[in-house]
Design a protein around this motif. Structure first.
Motif, PDB file in Angstrom:
ATOM      1  N   GLU A 139     -11.209  -4.292  -3.513  1.00  0.00           N
ATOM      2  CA  GLU A 139     -10.958  -2.862  -3.503  1.00  0.00           C
ATOM      3  C   GLU A 139      -9.710  -2.586  -2.676  1.00  0.00           C
ATOM      4  N   ILE A 140      -8.810  -1.811  -3.253  1.00  0.00           N
ATOM      5  CA  ILE A 140      -7.544  -1.476  -2.623  1.00  0.00           C
ATOM      6  C   ILE A 140      -7.534   0.041  -2.468  1.00  0.00           C
ATOM      7  N   THR A 141      -7.606   0.523  -1.228  1.00  0.00           N
ATOM      8  CA  THR A 141      -7.894   1.939  -0.992  1.00  0.00           C
ATOM      9  C   THR A 141      -6.923   2.550   0.002  1.00  0.00           C
ATOM     10  N   ALA A 142      -6.523   3.781  -0.304  1.00  0.00           N
ATOM     11  CA  ALA A 142      -5.766   4.606   0.638  1.00  0.00           C
ATOM     12  C   ALA A 142      -5.982   6.057   0.254  1.00  0.00           C
ATOM     13  N   GLY A 143      -6.505   6.857   1.171  1.00  0.00           N
ATOM     14  CA  GLY A 143      -6.748   8.267   0.888  1.00  0.00           C
ATOM     15  C   GLY A 143      -7.659   8.452  -0.303  1.00  0.00           C
ATOM     16  N   PRO A 144      -7.266   9.281  -1.275  1.00  0.00           N
ATOM     17  CA  PRO A 144      -8.142   9.551  -2.421  1.00  0.00           C
ATOM     18  C   PRO A 144      -8.079   8.494  -3.508  1.00  0.00           C
ATOM     19  N   ASP A 145      -7.190   7.530  -3.365  1.00  0.00           N
ATOM     20  CA  ASP A 145      -6.963   6.557  -4.432  1.00  0.00           C
ATOM     21  C   ASP A 145      -7.642   5.224  -4.151  1.00  0.00           C
ATOM     22  N   ARG A 146      -8.217   4.653  -5.211  1.00  0.00           N
ATOM     23  CA  ARG A 146      -8.829   3.332  -5.111  1.00  0.00           C
ATOM     24  C   ARG A 146      -8.490   2.535  -6.363  1.00  0.00           C
ATOM     25  N   LEU A 147      -8.073   1.291  -6.156  1.00  0.00           N
ATOM     26  CA  LEU A 147      -7.868   0.342  -7.241  1.00  0.00           C
ATOM     27  C   LEU A 147      -8.854  -0.801  -7.068  1.00  0.00           C
ATOM     28  N   SER A 148      -9.525  -1.169  -8.144  1.00  0.00           N
ATOM     29  CA  SER A 148     -10.462  -2.290  -8.124  1.00  0.00           C
ATOM     30  C   SER A 148      -9.865  -3.417  -8.949  1.00  0.00           C
ATOM     31  N   LEU A 149      -9.642  -4.555  -8.312  1.00  0.00           N
ATOM     32  CA  LEU A 149      -9.050  -5.712  -8.977  1.00  0.00           C
ATOM     33  C   LEU A 149     -10.145  -6.710  -9.325  1.00  0.00           C
ATOM     34  N   ASP A 150     -10.240  -7.042 -10.612  1.00  0.00           N
ATOM     35  CA  ASP A 150     -11.277  -7.950 -11.082  1.00  0.00           C
ATOM     36  C   ASP A 150     -10.624  -9.126 -11.798  1.00  0.00           C
ATOM     37  N   THR A 151     -10.901 -10.353 -11.352  1.00  0.00           N
ATOM     38  CA  THR A 151     -10.404 -11.556 -11.991  1.00  0.00           C
ATOM     39  C   THR A 151     -11.198 -12.758 -11.491  1.00  0.00           C
ATOM     40  N   THR A 152     -11.209 -13.806 -12.284  1.00  0.00           N
ATOM     41  CA  THR A 152     -11.847 -15.055 -11.852  1.00  0.00           C
ATOM     42  C   THR A 152     -10.834 -15.989 -11.183  1.00  0.00           C
ATOM     43  N   VAL A 153      -9.576 -15.620 -11.187  1.00  0.00           N
ATOM     44  CA  VAL A 153      -8.535 -16.431 -10.551  1.00  0.00           C
ATOM     45  C   VAL A 153      -8.678 -16.342  -9.033  1.00  0.00           C
ATOM     46  N   SER A 154      -8.524 -17.445  -8.350  1.00  0.00           N
ATOM     47  CA  SER A 154      -8.599 -17.482  -6.899  1.00  0.00           C
ATOM     48  C   SER A 154      -7.368 -16.815  -6.293  1.00  0.00           C
ATOM     49  N   LEU A 155      -7.605 -15.842  -5.441  1.00  0.00           N
ATOM     50  CA  LEU A 155      -6.519 -15.079  -4.831  1.00  0.00           C
ATOM     51  C   LEU A 155      -6.604 -15.150  -3.318  1.00  0.00           C
ATOM     52  N   ARG A 156      -5.518 -14.820  -2.667  1.00  0.00           N
ATOM     53  CA  ARG A 156      -5.472 -14.779  -1.203  1.00  0.00           C
ATOM     54  C   ARG A 156      -4.511 -13.678  -0.763  1.00  0.00           C
ATOM     55  N   GLY A 157      -4.720 -13.203   0.445  1.00  0.00           N
ATOM     56  CA  GLY A 157      -3.824 -12.217   1.018  1.00  0.00           C
ATOM     57  C   GLY A 157      -2.749 -12.894   1.853  1.00  0.00           C
ATOM     58  N   GLU A 158      -1.526 -12.382   1.729  1.00  0.00           N
ATOM     59  CA  GLU A 158      -0.407 -12.958   2.472  1.00  0.00           C
ATOM     60  C   GLU A 158       0.674 -11.898   2.633  1.00  0.00           C
ATOM     61  N   ASN A 159       0.952 -11.532   3.902  1.00  0.00           N
ATOM     62  CA  ASN A 159       2.001 -10.541   4.195  1.00  0.00           C
ATOM     63  C   ASN A 159       1.802  -9.243   3.411  1.00  0.00           C
ATOM     64  N   PHE A 160       0.566  -8.752   3.430  1.00  0.00           N
ATOM     65  CA  PHE A 160       0.203  -7.495   2.778  1.00  0.00           C
ATOM     66  C   PHE A 160       0.415  -7.554   1.257  1.00  0.00           C
TER      67      PHE A 160
END
Length: 348
Positions: A139-160
């Motif tokens: 879930e990617i959220t800021a204020g009134p907006d939300r994005l939901s990212l769905d995938t089976t690919v392995s992901l990671r966070g790096e430098n925002f």
């Protein structure tokens, strides 16, 4: 740096529109409406202002693109020395939800792909919070907006950023869906990318089937009609002049307007084209939009309105690095009012 404007292809769902570069990067998208603040704004700046890249790790030796039949579904084929892969991009919608779907399919050999998702709400100015749900979606959220990212690919966070690599052989697929919804509502259920593709293709194919090809120009005419349809809002009937803002008519020039509004003169030209091709439903929807938008004193007629007929408009101007109100000053309104009125009644 963003690509040349001619290197972008448009995808849309009759509520909003995204621009996809030849390099596989979506550099412009506002959600949920054409005139919403963009979450991908690299088109007007740099990747750090928001984009979504899916492309081979290895440099592509050839890139080709096409739309799937008479639809707004884009297919980008990357050919590398090790193999070939296709990225299928399209936008769809549900009640209160907008879905951006990207399906990557291996065509030949083996291809290592990479994805880099940089979400920056409010035209690149807001860095969101990213969290994981119990169903493995992000879930990617800021204020009134939300994005939901769905995938089976392995992901990671790096430098925002949200990044990942994955390898595909011929006939293998990886799917990604990015779904917008209000952050204060319950999260929408996940969708099946392949099912959404079938439904999107059916929608556009059914609509375009109304057009009867009759000469050698029919294919480019159909492509233009599809773009015009994508610029019309499915619910309000309003037709925006373009999906972008702040792109100057001349490099270094000052005419960098926000065209994500319903300019009456431009919409009338669009109607001429749609009616001439036999698309009557769009004309009826726009007429209903028009009667609501211009209701009141004829002397208060504006040259443009919001997607739903709003009169008080806010134009985003990235070059000026500020917001400015438009459509309220008498000087700007007078400039095109006479011609707008003439075109308006011809279109109605």
């Amino acid at each position: 740096m963003p690509g040349r404007i001619e290197d972008y292809a448009a995808i849309g769902n009759c509520e909003t529109m995204a621009l996809v570069g030849r390099d596989g990067s979506i550099d412009w998208l506002g959600l949920p409406r054409f005139d919403s603040a963009a979450c991908f704004s690299a088109l007007l700046g740099e990747p750090k202002h928001g984009r979504w890249l899916i492309a081979p790790v290895e440099e592509a030796v050839n890139i080709t693109r096409r739309y799937r039949g008479d639809t707004m579904i884009l297919e980008t084929v990357f050919k590398t020395h090790s193999g070939t892969a296709c990225v299928i991009d399209f936008l769809t919608r549900r009640e209160g939800v907008s879905d951006l779907v990207r399906i990557v399919r291996g065509l030949r050999g083996r291809v290592v792909m990479r994805t880099e998702l940089i979400v920056r709400f409010e035209y690149g100015s807001v860095v969101p919070w990213v969290s994981r749900r119990g169903d493995h979606r992000r879930e990617i959220t800021a204020g009134p907006d939300r994005l939901s990212l769905d995938t089976t690919v392995s992901l990671r966070g790096e430098n925002f950023r949200t990044i990942g690599e994955f390898e595909l052989a011929a006939n293998e697929e990886a799917a990604f869906t990015l779904s917008w919804s209000r952050s204060y509502h319950a999260a929408p259920p996940a969708i099946q990318a392949r099912k959404a593709l079938v439904e999107a293709e059916a929608f556009w194919s059914e609509w375009s089937a109304q057009f009867k090809a009759h000469n050698e120009w029919s294919k480019p005419v159909m492509r233009s009609l599809l773009t015009l349809k994508a610029l019309s809002h499915r619910e309000t009937g309003g037709i925006v002049a373009a999906a972008t803002t702040s792109l100057p008519e001349k490099i270094g020039g000052g005419r960098n307007w926000d065209y994500r509004f319903c300019w009456l003169r431009d919409a009338t030209f669009t109607l001429y084209a749609l009616l001439g091709a036999g698309f009557v439903a769009e004309a009826k929807a726009w007429r209903s939009w028009l009667l609501r938008a211009v209701a009141g004193n004829p002397n208060d007629l504006q040259i443009m309105y919001g997607v739903a007929g709003e009169r008080r408009l806010v134009e985003y101007a990235s070059v000026a690095a500020r917001l400015r109100e438009v459509g309220t000053g008498p000087d700007r309104q007078r400039r095109c009012r006479a011609d707008t009125t003439r075109r308006l009644w011809r279109g109605a």
